[in-house]
Design a protein around this motif. Structure first.
Motif, PDB file in Angstrom:
ATOM      1  N   GLY A 105       0.786  -1.220   0.000  1.00 28.23           N
ATOM      2  CA  GLY A 105       0.000   0.000   0.000  1.00 28.23           C
ATOM      3  C   GLY A 105       0.817   1.267   0.000  1.00 28.23           C
ATOM      4  O   GLY A 105       1.909   1.333  -0.567  1.00 28.23           O
ATOM      5  N   TYR A 106       0.270   2.298   0.664  1.00 29.37           N
ATOM      6  CA  TYR A 106       0.809   3.656   0.586  1.00 29.37           C
ATOM      7  C   TYR A 106       0.948   4.023  -0.894  1.00 29.37           C
ATOM      8  O   TYR A 106       0.025   3.787  -1.676  1.00 29.37           O
ATOM      9  CB  TYR A 106       2.118   3.769   1.364  1.00 29.37           C
ATOM     10  CG  TYR A 106       1.957   3.456   2.831  1.00 29.37           C
ATOM     11  CD1 TYR A 106       1.329   4.362   3.690  1.00 29.37           C
ATOM     12  CD2 TYR A 106       2.401   2.250   3.374  1.00 29.37           C
ATOM     13  CE1 TYR A 106       1.155   4.084   5.044  1.00 29.37           C
ATOM     14  CE2 TYR A 106       2.233   1.961   4.721  1.00 29.37           C
ATOM     15  CZ  TYR A 106       1.608   2.878   5.548  1.00 29.37           C
ATOM     16  OH  TYR A 106       1.429   2.587   6.886  1.00 29.37           O
ATOM     17  N   ASP A 107       2.091   4.549  -1.300  1.00 32.81           N
ATOM     18  CA  ASP A 107       2.259   4.935  -2.704  1.00 32.81           C
ATOM     19  C   ASP A 107       3.129   3.937  -3.467  1.00 32.81           C
ATOM     20  O   ASP A 107       3.453   4.154  -4.634  1.00 32.81           O
ATOM     21  CB  ASP A 107       2.881   6.338  -2.786  1.00 32.81           C
ATOM     22  CG  ASP A 107       2.871   6.909  -4.193  1.00 32.81           C
ATOM     23  OD1 ASP A 107       1.800   6.900  -4.831  1.00 32.81           O
ATOM     24  OD2 ASP A 107       3.942   7.345  -4.666  1.00 32.81           O
ATOM     25  N   LEU A 108       3.499   2.843  -2.819  1.00 33.60           N
ATOM     26  CA  LEU A 108       4.360   1.855  -3.469  1.00 33.60           C
ATOM     27  C   LEU A 108       3.698   1.324  -4.736  1.00 33.60           C
ATOM     28  O   LEU A 108       2.532   0.929  -4.736  1.00 33.60           O
ATOM     29  CB  LEU A 108       4.651   0.690  -2.517  1.00 33.60           C
ATOM     30  CG  LEU A 108       5.648  -0.342  -3.043  1.00 33.60           C
ATOM     31  CD1 LEU A 108       7.062   0.242  -3.051  1.00 33.60           C
ATOM     32  CD2 LEU A 108       5.612  -1.631  -2.218  1.00 33.60           C
ATOM     33  N   GLY A 109       4.451   1.312  -5.837  1.00 34.00           N
ATOM     34  CA  GLY A 109       3.942   0.763  -7.081  1.00 34.00           C
ATOM     35  C   GLY A 109       2.963   1.652  -7.810  1.00 34.00           C
ATOM     36  O   GLY A 109       2.481   1.293  -8.887  1.00 34.00           O
ATOM     37  N   GLN A 110       2.644   2.801  -7.234  1.00 33.66           N
ATOM     38  CA  GLN A 110       1.757   3.751  -7.908  1.00 33.66           C
ATOM     39  C   GLN A 110       2.593   4.880  -8.519  1.00 33.66           C
ATOM     40  O   GLN A 110       2.775   4.918  -9.722  1.00 33.66           O
ATOM     41  CB  GLN A 110       0.722   4.285  -6.917  1.00 33.66           C
ATOM     42  CG  GLN A 110      -0.210   3.193  -6.410  1.00 33.66           C
ATOM     43  CD  GLN A 110      -1.332   3.751  -5.574  1.00 33.66           C
ATOM     44  OE1 GLN A 110      -2.283   4.354  -6.086  1.00 33.66           O
ATOM     45  NE2 GLN A 110      -1.233   3.572  -4.261  1.00 33.66           N
ATOM     46  N   ASN A 111       3.110   5.760  -7.680  1.00 36.79           N
ATOM     47  CA  ASN A 111       4.033   6.778  -8.187  1.00 36.79           C
ATOM     48  C   ASN A 111       5.410   6.666  -7.539  1.00 36.79           C
ATOM     49  O   ASN A 111       6.293   7.466  -7.818  1.00 36.79           O
ATOM     50  CB  ASN A 111       3.435   8.172  -7.980  1.00 36.79           C
ATOM     51  CG  ASN A 111       2.195   8.375  -8.819  1.00 36.79           C
ATOM     52  OD1 ASN A 111       2.260   8.460 -10.036  1.00 36.79           O
ATOM     53  ND2 ASN A 111       1.046   8.405  -8.160  1.00 36.79           N
ATOM     54  N   THR A 112       5.572   5.664  -6.683  1.00 35.11           N
ATOM     55  CA  THR A 112       6.874   5.297  -6.131  1.00 35.11           C
ATOM     56  C   THR A 112       7.247   3.936  -6.696  1.00 35.11           C
ATOM     57  O   THR A 112       6.426   3.019  -6.662  1.00 35.11           O
ATOM     58  CB  THR A 112       6.815   5.217  -4.588  1.00 35.11           C
ATOM     59  OG1 THR A 112       6.433   6.490  -4.066  1.00 35.11           O
ATOM     60  CG2 THR A 112       8.153   4.813  -4.005  1.00 35.11           C
ATOM     61  N   PHE A 113       8.448   3.801  -7.229  1.00 34.36           N
ATOM     62  CA  PHE A 113       8.847   2.539  -7.854  1.00 34.36           C
ATOM     63  C   PHE A 113       8.582   1.367  -6.910  1.00 34.36           C
ATOM     64  O   PHE A 113       8.942   1.402  -5.734  1.00 34.36           O
ATOM     65  CB  PHE A 113      10.324   2.581  -8.239  1.00 34.36           C
ATOM     66  CG  PHE A 113      10.595   3.272  -9.548  1.00 34.36           C
ATOM     67  CD1 PHE A 113       9.753   4.264 -10.018  1.00 34.36           C
ATOM     68  CD2 PHE A 113      11.703   2.932 -10.308  1.00 34.36           C
ATOM     69  CE1 PHE A 113       9.993   4.908 -11.223  1.00 34.36           C
ATOM     70  CE2 PHE A 113      11.955   3.569 -11.520  1.00 34.36           C
ATOM     71  CZ  PHE A 113      11.104   4.555 -11.971  1.00 34.36           C
ATOM     72  N   GLY A 114       7.940   0.305  -7.477  1.00 34.97           N
ATOM     73  CA  GLY A 114       7.407  -0.761  -6.643  1.00 34.97           C
ATOM     74  C   GLY A 114       8.121  -2.085  -6.714  1.00 34.97           C
ATOM     75  O   GLY A 114       9.268  -2.199  -7.153  1.00 34.97           O
ATOM     76  N   GLY A 115       7.385  -3.114  -6.279  1.00 40.24           N
ATOM     77  CA  GLY A 115       7.958  -4.428  -6.015  1.00 40.24           C
ATOM     78  C   GLY A 115       8.260  -5.276  -7.223  1.00 40.24           C
ATOM     79  O   GLY A 115       8.754  -6.398  -7.073  1.00 40.24           O
ATOM     80  N   PHE A 116       8.001  -4.793  -8.456  1.00 36.75           N
ATOM     81  CA  PHE A 116       8.358  -5.556  -9.651  1.00 36.75           C
ATOM     82  C   PHE A 116       9.795  -5.265 -10.063  1.00 36.75           C
ATOM     83  O   PHE A 116      10.149  -5.345 -11.243  1.00 36.75           O
ATOM     84  CB  PHE A 116       7.403  -5.262 -10.799  1.00 36.75           C
ATOM     85  CG  PHE A 116       5.994  -5.761 -10.584  1.00 36.75           C
ATOM     86  CD1 PHE A 116       5.669  -6.522  -9.471  1.00 36.75           C
ATOM     87  CD2 PHE A 116       4.986  -5.466 -11.494  1.00 36.75           C
ATOM     88  CE1 PHE A 116       4.372  -6.982  -9.259  1.00 36.75           C
ATOM     89  CE2 PHE A 116       3.696  -5.917 -11.301  1.00 36.75           C
ATOM     90  CZ  PHE A 116       3.383  -6.670 -10.182  1.00 36.75           C
TER      91      PHE A 116
END
Length: 332
Positions: free
Chosen positions: A92-103
């Motif tokens: 959650g939070y902004d991870l993977g949305q506009n903050t580079f995420g878990g992929f």
């Protein structure tokens, strides 16, 4: 420390065309946050599929690395209270949305987004659970907070074969609730019953388009993952003092209902916001998911994919063909 890492990168060209590729990404282009985490596992969620196909309501600028879930080991704690080598998860939070995420093999995030991996939970299992299981746990929390017990009657779970739905079925059945799973995929009835559903019904049975303000009571509680007419129908079918927890809008973001379920039956309507859940509750629920609320049959409700095979899984989820959870294993 490595200079670059493998990531599933989504690009947008000058004409607005979206493309995806697995390639090396410079580690110094990660966001400027405190904690660097080496990611071992992520998972695929509907929001990731939207981000990967250029939905600006999820991700505003590209290139971007989706993945709203990540579990791994802290490589550099910065000024945080964490230590190098700590096992952690972020959802959650902004991870993977506009903050580079878990992929990608690395993420750099604020310390206050990070949950220490609970005892009795592996990094792998935490990502099979992921945002879907955590969201489902919020729904279960609402039911129990409002004193809905297994003796009160059946719990309806809509979108039964989706990520949140399968997790909700599994958690509730582990807690001895009688679960009715609603789905458009009746060919998956055996799958849902193996997760613990007492019965499986077609979603059309929970889509009443009449103008009746109330319907016959059927459910002690509901975990709704689809919204729209199904949520409206579920509200009108819930018994006195029941609780309906909702998190989805696949059938529409508008809710057309009336006040009678609330003023004549005392129904509670509760939202399930896993993205910005307060950290105190977040840690409490993850600890429950590692113990008495741990979903049963985790391996049977998931399958694993690599960065290279994410794209075909994204196509399935966008076409409504995905069943259960998709675990993303990052390269060693």
């Amino acid at each position: 420390m490595t200079d670059s890492f493998k990531a599933f990168v989504v690009d947008e060209d000058s004409e607005g065309t979206i493309s995806q590729s697995v390639r090396d990404w410079p580690i110094d282009k990660l966001p400027d946050h405190e904690v660097l985490v080496r990611v071992h596992y992520s998972s695929l969620n509907y929001k990731d599929a939207l981000s990967a196909t250029g939905n600006k309501g999820v991700t505003k600028t590209y290139p971007h690395v989706p993945g709203i879930d990540a579990a791994g080991i802290i490589e550099s704690p910065g000024d945080s209270t964490f230590d190098e080598g700590d096992k952690v998860l972020v959802t959650g939070y902004d991870l993977g949305q506009n903050t580079f995420g878990g992929f990608g093999q690395y993420i750099r995030v604020p310390a206050n987004w990070i949950v220490p991996l609970p005892d009795n939970l592996s990094l792998r299992d935490s990502m099979i659970i992921g945002t879907a299981g955590f969201t489902a746990s919020i729904g279960v929390h609402h039911l129990r907070h409002n004193n809905i017990t297994p003796d009160d009657g059946s719990i309806l779970v809509t979108g039964g074969t989706g990520g949140v739905g399968t997790m909700a079925v599994s958690i509730l059945s582990a807690l001895d609730y009688k679960v009715t799973a609603a789905t458009g995929k009746l060919d998956q009835s055996s799958f849902l019953k193996n997760l613990g559903a007492a019965s499986v019904i077609h979603r059309d049975e929970v889509q009443d388009e009449s103008s009746k303000p109330l319907l016959s009571s059927r459910w002690a509680g509901v975990i709704d993952t689809v919204g729209g007419i199904m949520l409206d129908t579920a509200l009108r079918q819930t018994q006195h003092n029941g609780t309906v927890a909702c998190c989805g809008n696949v059938l529409g973001h508008e809710l057309h209902t009336n006040v009678y379920p609330f003023i004549l039956r005392g129904i509670n309507l509760a939202g399930m916001d896993s993205g910005n859940c307060l950290m105190e509750l977040r840690k409490k629920l993850w600890n429950k998911l590692a113990s008495s609320w741990k979903p049963q049959n985790l391996e049977s409700l998931s399958h694993e994919c690599s960065l290279e095979s994410i794209q075909e899984e994204i196509t399935k989820i966008l076409e409504g063909q995905q069943v259960g959870r998709v675990l993303v294993k990052l390269p060693d």
